[in-house]
Design a protein around this motif. Structure first.
Motif, PDB file in Angstrom:
ATOM      1  N   LEU A 185       4.231  -2.257 -15.815  1.00 19.48           N
ATOM      2  CA  LEU A 185       3.651  -0.968 -16.172  1.00 19.48           C
ATOM      3  C   LEU A 185       3.208  -0.963 -17.634  1.00 19.48           C
ATOM      4  N   ALA A 186       4.065  -1.453 -18.533  1.00 23.47           N
ATOM      5  CA  ALA A 186       3.710  -1.494 -19.953  1.00 23.47           C
ATOM      6  C   ALA A 186       2.532  -2.422 -20.214  1.00 23.47           C
ATOM      7  N   ALA A 187       2.541  -3.592 -19.569  1.00 25.00           N
ATOM      8  CA  ALA A 187       1.453  -4.547 -19.773  1.00 25.00           C
ATOM      9  C   ALA A 187       0.120  -3.994 -19.271  1.00 25.00           C
ATOM     10  N   GLN A 188       0.133  -3.406 -18.088  1.00 24.99           N
ATOM     11  CA  GLN A 188      -1.107  -2.867 -17.529  1.00 24.99           C
ATOM     12  C   GLN A 188      -1.601  -1.656 -18.306  1.00 24.99           C
ATOM     13  N   LEU A 189      -0.686  -0.879 -18.862  1.00 26.73           N
ATOM     14  CA  LEU A 189      -1.101   0.269 -19.669  1.00 26.73           C
ATOM     15  C   LEU A 189      -1.894  -0.200 -20.885  1.00 26.73           C
ATOM     16  N   GLY A 190      -1.415  -1.254 -21.532  1.00 24.26           N
ATOM     17  CA  GLY A 190      -2.153  -1.798 -22.668  1.00 24.26           C
ATOM     18  C   GLY A 190      -3.503  -2.362 -22.276  1.00 24.26           C
ATOM     19  N   LEU A 191      -3.544  -3.095 -21.175  1.00 23.21           N
ATOM     20  CA  LEU A 191      -4.809  -3.683 -20.726  1.00 23.21           C
ATOM     21  C   LEU A 191      -5.805  -2.615 -20.290  1.00 23.21           C
ATOM     22  N   ARG A 192      -5.310  -1.575 -19.615  1.00 21.76           N
ATOM     23  CA  ARG A 192      -6.204  -0.492 -19.196  1.00 21.76           C
ATOM     24  C   ARG A 192      -6.733   0.286 -20.401  1.00 21.76           C
ATOM     25  N   PHE A 193      -5.934   0.363 -21.479  1.00 17.14           N
ATOM     26  CA  PHE A 193      -6.410   1.026 -22.690  1.00 17.14           C
ATOM     27  C   PHE A 193      -7.581   0.247 -23.290  1.00 17.14           C
ATOM     28  N   VAL A 194      -7.451  -1.064 -23.344  1.00 12.20           N
ATOM     29  CA  VAL A 194      -8.542  -1.895 -23.865  1.00 12.20           C
ATOM     30  C   VAL A 194      -9.783  -1.744 -22.988  1.00 12.20           C
ATOM     31  N   ALA A 195      -9.588  -1.763 -21.674  1.00 10.17           N
ATOM     32  CA  ALA A 195     -10.719  -1.578 -20.767  1.00 10.17           C
ATOM     33  C   ALA A 195     -11.349  -0.198 -20.957  1.00 10.17           C
ATOM     34  N   GLY A 196     -10.512   0.815 -21.223  1.00 11.77           N
ATOM     35  CA  GLY A 196     -11.032   2.158 -21.469  1.00 11.77           C
ATOM     36  C   GLY A 196     -11.864   2.217 -22.738  1.00 11.77           C
ATOM     37  N   VAL A 197     -11.426   1.526 -23.794  1.00 11.65           N
ATOM     38  CA  VAL A 197     -12.196   1.472 -25.043  1.00 11.65           C
ATOM     39  C   VAL A 197     -13.565   0.846 -24.784  1.00 11.65           C
ATOM     40  N   TYR A 198     -13.582  -0.259 -24.046  1.00  6.34           N
ATOM     41  CA  TYR A 198     -14.853  -0.909 -23.734  1.00  6.34           C
ATOM     42  C   TYR A 198     -15.747  -0.017 -22.874  1.00  6.34           C
ATOM     43  N   LEU A 199     -15.149   0.686 -21.929  1.00 11.32           N
ATOM     44  CA  LEU A 199     -15.919   1.551 -21.040  1.00 11.32           C
ATOM     45  C   LEU A 199     -16.570   2.696 -21.817  1.00 11.32           C
ATOM     46  N   VAL A 200     -15.785   3.375 -22.644  1.00 11.97           N
ATOM     47  CA  VAL A 200     -16.316   4.494 -23.427  1.00 11.97           C
ATOM     48  C   VAL A 200     -17.352   4.001 -24.430  1.00 11.97           C
ATOM     49  N   SER A 201     -17.092   2.850 -25.050  1.00  7.95           N
ATOM     50  CA  SER A 201     -18.047   2.297 -26.004  1.00  7.95           C
ATOM     51  C   SER A 201     -19.362   1.935 -25.327  1.00  7.95           C
ATOM     52  N   THR A 202     -19.274   1.361 -24.135  1.00 16.37           N
ATOM     53  CA  THR A 202     -20.487   0.989 -23.397  1.00 16.37           C
ATOM     54  C   THR A 202     -21.304   2.222 -23.042  1.00 16.37           C
ATOM     55  N   ALA A 203     -20.631   3.281 -22.571  1.00 18.61           N
ATOM     56  CA  ALA A 203     -21.348   4.504 -22.212  1.00 18.61           C
ATOM     57  C   ALA A 203     -22.034   5.118 -23.430  1.00 18.61           C
ATOM     58  N   SER A 204     -21.359   5.107 -24.569  1.00 21.35           N
ATOM     59  CA  SER A 204     -21.963   5.648 -25.787  1.00 21.35           C
ATOM     60  C   SER A 204     -23.118   4.776 -26.257  1.00 21.35           C
ATOM     61  N   PHE A 205     -22.937   3.461 -26.177  1.00 18.91           N
ATOM     62  CA  PHE A 205     -23.975   2.536 -26.637  1.00 18.91           C
ATOM     63  C   PHE A 205     -25.240   2.655 -25.787  1.00 18.91           C
ATOM     64  N   LEU A 206     -25.067   2.945 -24.499  1.00 19.93           N
ATOM     65  CA  LEU A 206     -26.214   3.076 -23.597  1.00 19.93           C
ATOM     66  C   LEU A 206     -26.834   4.470 -23.637  1.00 19.93           C
TER      67      LEU A 206
END
Length: 267
Positions: free
Chosen positions: A190-211
């Motif tokens: 749970l802790a490991a996936q929470l960290g990985l999902r946070f990184v994926a969330g940063v990339y997702l939000v950044s991609t949406a803003s960049f586009l």
């Protein structure tokens, strides 16, 4: 001695992300100028009024940087919690009910074949008023199947243990088995996936803003700074490098912290 070294290593890996998060939270109070106030010529060099120079509209890059992080990191955190929580429950159910596991595997195959960027375009262009909710929907659609598959693999060993089988034989409900027997034994995953999902969330939000897709992050966020100031990078590199480094430091630091935590748990 080993425990002390491990704690220091974990602190050092997560410290940059903590610092950037604190800057994002308290940045608006520390900013020397309002985010949208021009303080000099476009793409001006660093000076006393603008420590990192100015952007394409003559605004202070440092102030833009301090204003632009909290929304991105907040939405990434919400995405991480939502995807991880839903995936954890689905993974535990899949381990206890194999038919659900088959559905998750098929959904994972579909999510891996369809690029996430295409999903962002489809959802946010078809639902222009969605804003943050649209990003969360995209994250759930494309992040949950794969994450749930990871949880299902981890929960399969727990589901086959004697105490879970005993609880099933005694007639305990599925809700009790999931939340009372399986999930409490998935803390490390749970802790490991929470960290990985946070990184994926940063990339997702950044991609949406960049586009330039419709979101509620506003004009002052790190991803938009990179996109809008790219044309003047040779005039003032900090207008692009500073927000890029901010995003990269958070992502890399969280990834390193997750890796260190995973190694300690395996040890």
């Amino acid at each position: 001695m080993k425990n002390l070294s491990a704690r220091r290593l974990r602190l050092l890996t997560v410290l940059p992300a903590m610092v950037m998060t604190l800057f994002a939270i308290f940045g608006p109070m520390l900013a020397p100028h309002p985010a949208e106030a021009p303080v000099g010529i476009p793409f001006g060099a660093p000076s006393g009024d603008a420590a990192l120079g100015t952007d394409r509209l003559g605004r202070d890059v440092l102030s833009q940087l301090l204003y632009g992080g909290w929304g991105l990191l907040l939405i990434a955190g919400v995405i991480a919690v939502a995807v991880t929580a839903l995936s954890c429950v689905l993974g535990a159910v899949a381990a206890l009910r194999p038919r659900v596991g088959v559905v998750i595997e098929r959904a994972t195959d579909f999510a891996m074949l369809l690029p996430a960027v295409l999903g962002i375009l489809l959802v946010l262009t078809a639902w222009p008023d969605a804003g943050t909710y649209g990003l969360i929907v995209v994250a759930l659609l494309f992040g949950t199947p794969y994450c749930a598959r990871v949880f299902a693999a981890a929960a399969s060993g727990v589901a086959a243990s004697g105490y879970v089988e005993s609880a099933q034989a005694s007639g305990e409900s599925l809700t009790h088995l999931v939340f009372g027997e399986v999930i409490p034994n998935l803390r490390a995953v749970l802790a490991a996936q929470l960290g990985l999902r946070f990184v994926a969330g940063v990339y997702l939000v950044s991609t949406a803003s960049f586009l330039q897709l419709p979101t509620v992050l506003g004009a002052s966020n790190w991803a938009v700074m990179v996109r809008e100031n790219a044309a003047g990078m040779l005039l003032n590199p900090w207008a692009v490098l500073a927000p890029s480094l901010a995003i990269g430091i958070v992502a890399v630091s969280v990834n390193l912290a997750v890796s260190v935590f995973g190694r300690e748990e395996r040890a």
